[in-house]
Design an enzyme around this catalytic site. Structure first.
Site, short mmCIF file in Angstrom:
data_model
loop_
_atom_site.label_atom_id
_atom_site.label_comp_id
_atom_site.label_asym_id
_atom_site.label_seq_id
_atom_site.Cartn_x
_atom_site.Cartn_y
_atom_site.Cartn_z
N ASN A 37 -2.36 -0.69 2.14
CA ASN A 37 -2.72 -0.16 2.79
C ASN A 37 -3.80 0.80 3.38
O ASN A 37 -3.79 1.28 2.95
CB ASN A 37 -1.49 1.01 2.75
CG ASN A 37 -1.19 1.55 4.24
OD1 ASN A 37 -1.77 1.61 5.78
ND2 ASN A 37 -0.62 2.81 4.13
N LYS A 58 -4.75 2.10 5.95
CA LYS A 58 -4.65 2.28 6.59
C LYS A 58 -5.88 2.24 7.99
O LYS A 58 -6.03 0.95 7.90
CB LYS A 58 -4.98 4.14 5.93
CG LYS A 58 -4.15 3.99 5.18
CD LYS A 58 -3.95 6.06 4.38
CE LYS A 58 -3.50 5.42 3.61
NZ LYS A 58 -2.61 7.12 3.32
N HIS A 95 6.09 4.69 7.25
CA HIS A 95 4.59 5.71 6.63
C HIS A 95 4.83 6.75 6.97
O HIS A 95 5.07 7.21 7.98
CB HIS A 95 3.72 5.01 6.50
CG HIS A 95 2.23 5.59 5.84
ND1 HIS A 95 1.79 6.84 5.94
CD2 HIS A 95 1.84 5.09 4.39
CE1 HIS A 95 1.14 7.30 4.66
NE2 HIS A 95 1.46 5.73 3.88
N GLU A 119 2.38 8.51 7.38
CA GLU A 119 2.02 9.84 8.16
C GLU A 119 2.20 9.66 9.57
O GLU A 119 1.58 9.96 11.19
CB GLU A 119 0.17 9.16 8.17
CG GLU A 119 -0.47 9.28 7.36
CD GLU A 119 -0.86 8.54 6.33
OE1 GLU A 119 -1.47 7.28 6.26
OE2 GLU A 119 -1.34 8.72 5.24
N GLU A 162 7.14 7.50 -1.45
CA GLU A 162 6.19 8.41 -1.15
C GLU A 162 5.98 9.69 -1.09
O GLU A 162 5.96 9.87 -0.13
CB GLU A 162 4.75 7.31 -0.36
CG GLU A 162 4.86 5.98 -0.35
CD GLU A 162 3.67 5.43 0.37
OE1 GLU A 162 2.55 5.13 0.06
OE2 GLU A 162 3.10 5.82 1.82
N GLY A 219 -3.32 10.27 -0.87
CA GLY A 219 -4.57 10.99 -1.22
C GLY A 219 -5.03 12.13 -0.93
O GLY A 219 -6.20 12.83 -1.04
N SER A 251 -2.15 8.40 -4.42
CA SER A 251 -2.91 8.26 -5.06
C SER A 251 -2.22 7.68 -7.12
O SER A 251 -2.60 7.80 -7.78
CB SER A 251 -2.83 9.67 -5.87
OG SER A 251 -3.31 11.01 -4.66
P1 PGA Z 1 -3.20 6.41 -1.62
O1 PGA Z 1 -2.42 6.58 -0.42
O2 PGA Z 1 -2.87 5.51 -2.31
O3 PGA Z 1 -4.79 7.02 -0.74
O4 PGA Z 1 -2.18 8.49 -1.91
C1 PGA Z 1 -1.31 5.99 -0.38
C2 PGA Z 1 -0.10 5.50 1.14
O5 PGA Z 1 -0.05 6.64 1.54
O6 PGA Z 1 0.56 4.24 1.17
#
Ligand code: PGA
Length: 248
Positions: free
Chosen positions: A9, A11, A94, A96, A166, A172, A211
């Site tokens: 992903n 982003k 997601h 976000e 998640e 992140g 992460s």
């Molecule tokens: P990350 O993000 O691996 O940077 O924690 C995962 C995601 O939000 O899909």
């Protein structure tokens, strides 16, 4: 056996030149992957990625889709538009988008339906915040998120979705759920899927995201109900992304 899936992903990261390097680096290291691999790129780069991936095993994904088929929805992108660029996977719900774009469970459910209707595979994201985990609400939160989707799709379509667990506090942040913490939620999510369609529940890939890195991927992916990963930060470096794919 369930198909394992590692999905990147990106982003809101990338540029034409950075993408070209990243895609060629990933494709070069991916001759015979032991699992399905996809990259979910920002919408403006779908055409670039479609061309770059034409000869590769790497599949193309998008990060969002409109709940609507067409019409006066400024800024939105429909599932049929994504299909025209060779997209096979699309992330829906997601955290976000839930947090910054106020996407409700109901909207996520409609987006899942739109993706399925077009023949795309939705990657339905669920996950609790730290506050919710500490209050002991993890199962309730993820069950509500998943069940709003299961309420609108047919029982036959259960086998056509991918679920991504998640935990919001792990995205992140460098904090990862321990393999056993994640496994517990994954098994619970599978039990929820089974209420709708027991046979399909065994086929649905449930990805872990938050992460996931080369150094923790092996342990996470070794758990019985963790069928892959949704990878943010580590998907932006070809070597890291390939190392996670290798861990499968
Ligand atoms: P990350 O993000 O691996 O940077 O924690 C995962 C995601 O939000 O899909």
């Amino acid at each position: 056996m369930r198909q394992k899936l590692i999905a990147g992903n990106w982003k809101m990261n990338g540029s034409l030149s950075a993408n070209a390097d990243l895609l060629s680096g990933v494709c070069a290291g991916l001759s015979q992957p032991h699992c399905e691999v996809a990259v979910c790129v920002p919408t403006p780069y779908l055409a670039q990625a479609q061309l770059a991936l034409a000869e590769s095993k790497l599949k193309l994904g998008a990060q969002d889709v409109s709940a609507h088929a067409a019409g006066a929805y400024t800024g939105e992108v429909s599932a049929s538009m994504l299909l025209e660029f060779g997209v096979q996977y699309v992330i829906v719900g997601h955290s976000e988008r839930r947090a910054y774009h106020s996407e409700s469970d109901a909207v996520v459910a409609q987006k899942t339906l739109a993706a399925l209707a077009a023949g795309l595979t939705p990657i339905v994201c669920v996950g609790e915040t730290l506050e919710q985990r500490e209050a002991g609400q993890t199962n309730d939160i993820v069950a509500n998120q998943l069940n709003s989707v299961l309420a609108v799709i047919s029982s036959d379509d259960v086998a056509r979705i991918v679920v991504a667990y998640e935990p919001v506090w792990a995205i992140g942040t460098g904090k990862t759920a321990t393999p056993s913490m994640a496994q517990e939620v994954h098994a619970f999510l599978r039990s929820q899927l089974a209420i709708k369609n027991a046979a399909a529940a065994q086929l649905v890939a449930i990805l872990y995201g938050g992460s996931m890195k080369p150094d923790n991927a092996g342990e996470l992916l070794g758990m019985a109900d963790i069928d892959g990963g949704l990878i943010g930060g580590a998907a932006l470096k070809a070597a890291d992304f390939l190392a996670i794919i290798q861990a499968v």
